[in-house]
Enzyme design. Sequence first.
Site, PDB file in Angstrom:
ATOM      1  N   GLU A 167      -3.702  -2.997   9.073  1.00 34.16           N
ATOM      2  CA  GLU A 167      -2.461  -3.768   9.003  1.00 34.16           C
ATOM      3  C   GLU A 167      -2.752  -5.125   8.360  1.00 34.16           C
ATOM      4  O   GLU A 167      -3.904  -5.571   8.314  1.00 34.16           O
ATOM      5  CB  GLU A 167      -1.909  -3.995  10.408  1.00 34.16           C
ATOM      6  CG  GLU A 167      -1.545  -2.732  11.146  1.00 34.16           C
ATOM      7  CD  GLU A 167      -0.480  -1.923  10.430  1.00 34.16           C
ATOM      8  OE1 GLU A 167       0.636  -2.409  10.248  1.00 34.16           O
ATOM      9  OE2 GLU A 167      -0.789  -0.787  10.019  1.00 34.16           O
ATOM     10  N   LYS A 217       3.056   3.632  18.091  1.00 32.74           N
ATOM     11  CA  LYS A 217       3.145   5.054  17.733  1.00 32.74           C
ATOM     12  C   LYS A 217       3.313   5.936  18.979  1.00 32.74           C
ATOM     13  O   LYS A 217       4.088   6.895  18.962  1.00 32.74           O
ATOM     14  CB  LYS A 217       1.910   5.453  16.930  1.00 32.74           C
ATOM     15  CG  LYS A 217       1.882   4.774  15.548  1.00 32.74           C
ATOM     16  CD  LYS A 217       0.536   4.929  14.884  1.00 32.74           C
ATOM     17  CE  LYS A 217       0.491   4.250  13.529  1.00 32.74           C
ATOM     18  NZ  LYS A 217      -0.883   4.124  12.998  1.00 32.74           N
ATOM     19  N   GLU A 260       8.956   9.989   9.423  1.00 40.50           N
ATOM     20  CA  GLU A 260       7.766  10.832   9.584  1.00 40.50           C
ATOM     21  C   GLU A 260       6.482  10.034   9.370  1.00 40.50           C
ATOM     22  O   GLU A 260       5.478  10.248  10.068  1.00 40.50           O
ATOM     23  CB  GLU A 260       7.833  12.001   8.586  1.00 40.50           C
ATOM     24  CG  GLU A 260       6.677  12.955   8.637  1.00 40.50           C
ATOM     25  CD  GLU A 260       6.590  13.704   9.965  1.00 40.50           C
ATOM     26  OE1 GLU A 260       7.478  14.503  10.253  1.00 40.50           O
ATOM     27  OE2 GLU A 260       5.618  13.469  10.723  1.00 40.50           O
ATOM     28  N   VAL A 284       4.191   7.634  12.213  1.00 40.43           N
ATOM     29  CA  VAL A 284       3.140   8.076  13.149  1.00 40.43           C
ATOM     30  C   VAL A 284       2.229   9.058  12.421  1.00 40.43           C
ATOM     31  O   VAL A 284       2.688  10.049  11.863  1.00 40.43           O
ATOM     32  CB  VAL A 284       3.735   8.775  14.389  1.00 40.43           C
ATOM     33  CG1 VAL A 284       2.624   9.237  15.321  1.00 40.43           C
ATOM     34  CG2 VAL A 284       4.708   7.859  15.119  1.00 40.43           C
ATOM     35  N   GLY A 318      -3.566   4.961   4.759  1.00 44.45           N
ATOM     36  CA  GLY A 318      -3.881   5.008   3.336  1.00 44.45           C
ATOM     37  C   GLY A 318      -2.629   5.246   2.518  1.00 44.45           C
ATOM     38  O   GLY A 318      -1.639   5.790   3.008  1.00 44.45           O
ATOM     39  N   THR A 322       0.827  -1.213   0.000  1.00 49.12           N
ATOM     40  CA  THR A 322       0.000   0.000   0.000  1.00 49.12           C
ATOM     41  C   THR A 322       0.862   1.263   0.000  1.00 49.12           C
ATOM     42  O   THR A 322       0.670   2.165  -0.810  1.00 49.12           O
ATOM     43  CB  THR A 322      -0.896   0.005   1.258  1.00 49.12           C
ATOM     44  OG1 THR A 322      -1.652  -1.195   1.271  1.00 49.12           O
ATOM     45  CG2 THR A 322      -1.833   1.186   1.276  1.00 49.12           C
ATOM     46  N   VAL A 323       1.824   1.339   0.910  1.00 53.30           N
ATOM     47  CA  VAL A 323       2.616   2.568   1.042  1.00 53.30           C
ATOM     48  C   VAL A 323       3.707   2.638  -0.036  1.00 53.30           C
ATOM     49  O   VAL A 323       3.878   3.669  -0.700  1.00 53.30           O
ATOM     50  CB  VAL A 323       3.234   2.684   2.454  1.00 53.30           C
ATOM     51  CG1 VAL A 323       4.019   3.982   2.587  1.00 53.30           C
ATOM     52  CG2 VAL A 323       2.154   2.615   3.525  1.00 53.30           C
TER      53      VAL A 323
END
Length: 380
Positions: free
Chosen positions: A175, A190, A114, A117, A287, A10-11
């Site tokens: 997740e 986090k 960055e 969190v 997302g 996804t990321v």
Amino acid sequence: MNVAVMGYGTVGSGVVEIINRKDLGLTVKYILDLRDFPGDVNASKFTKDFNDILTGDVDIVVETMGGQHPAFEFVSQCLAAGKHVVTSNKELVAEKGLELITLAKENNVNFMFEAAVGGGIPVIRPLTFCLRANNIRSVNGILNGTTNFILTKMIKENMSFEDALKIAQDNGYAEKDPTADVEGHDACRKICILAALAFGNHVYPKNVHCEGITKIALEDVANVSGIGAIKLIGTAEKLPDGKLYILVSPAVVLSDRQLSAVSDVFNAVMIDGDATDEVLFYGKGAGSLPTASAVVADVLDCAEHSERRRPVFWGPEKPELIADYREVENKFYVRGAALDENLIDTKLNDDAYITKPITENALREKLDGEPASLIRVARL
Ligand code: HSE
């Protein structure tokens, strides 16, 4: 600058999309993933061999694989080889962050996170740099998009927990194992990262009390609706005795507090500094593109400061400084167990009330039996 992306989920796929769509002076040289992506426009860049990245012409490595292994081994080797590393992996930073920032320092490279969190919300950099003149008093946050999305659907649309979770998964918020979301482990990682930055010492998730949202009943949500909303809150607060009150749990956020209005996949982090008072950060906490936005900004920071290390650092854990959360006074929402009227602050109905400030240990001793529900009122 040449970039390699490890993990095309996804990321990672969002990171490649942003780098390809905007002229940022970055070139994606390799994408490491063990899976095949037939027909993907980036086909020529895929590799299954980590050594291509380690020994190749790569300046900055993005780690978006998730999990501790092999992410830790790969990231360590990249830092030791003099490459900057940017990660969105909160488990890696919460569990291995101290080792990795130390390794980065030794090798005069950057290790930036960055995106770990608050997804797309800028919070690590503001906490590290913009608020550094403050003694931080507390950090409170809605730190998990999936659970906030589920709670919102339950409250506003009376949707079942399972249906709401399914939508969160389909949208790429959850997740791989959504237990990490609904049992609070993701939020716990986090708040540990934020606590390390705010208070200067590593905090390992295993030493932090962590409760998820699976036991919240619609009845509880309805009982508190006149005074606030139940949210999954991560708290890290410096107590007057110097100890750290840190935990993740559902909490009643009173209506006059801004976090009570944070809905859907949005996250918010409230930082209270002795010079600024409260500062609020709000945005999409999960997302593909929101999270990738934070990753790519870190990559650009590395590219623009490639000769200079960003001073992100904290010290080893001091477990003796973590307070017993059950011994810290707080107000509580209670359903299904009677209590001496003198200890009750507000009656919600015949079966539920808010207590006056009391420790959880003292409250449990004074309750007439096991409560059906006991939820703290957020300290913010
Ligand atoms: N599963 C996480 C969430 C993703 O729902 O917030 C972002 O860390």
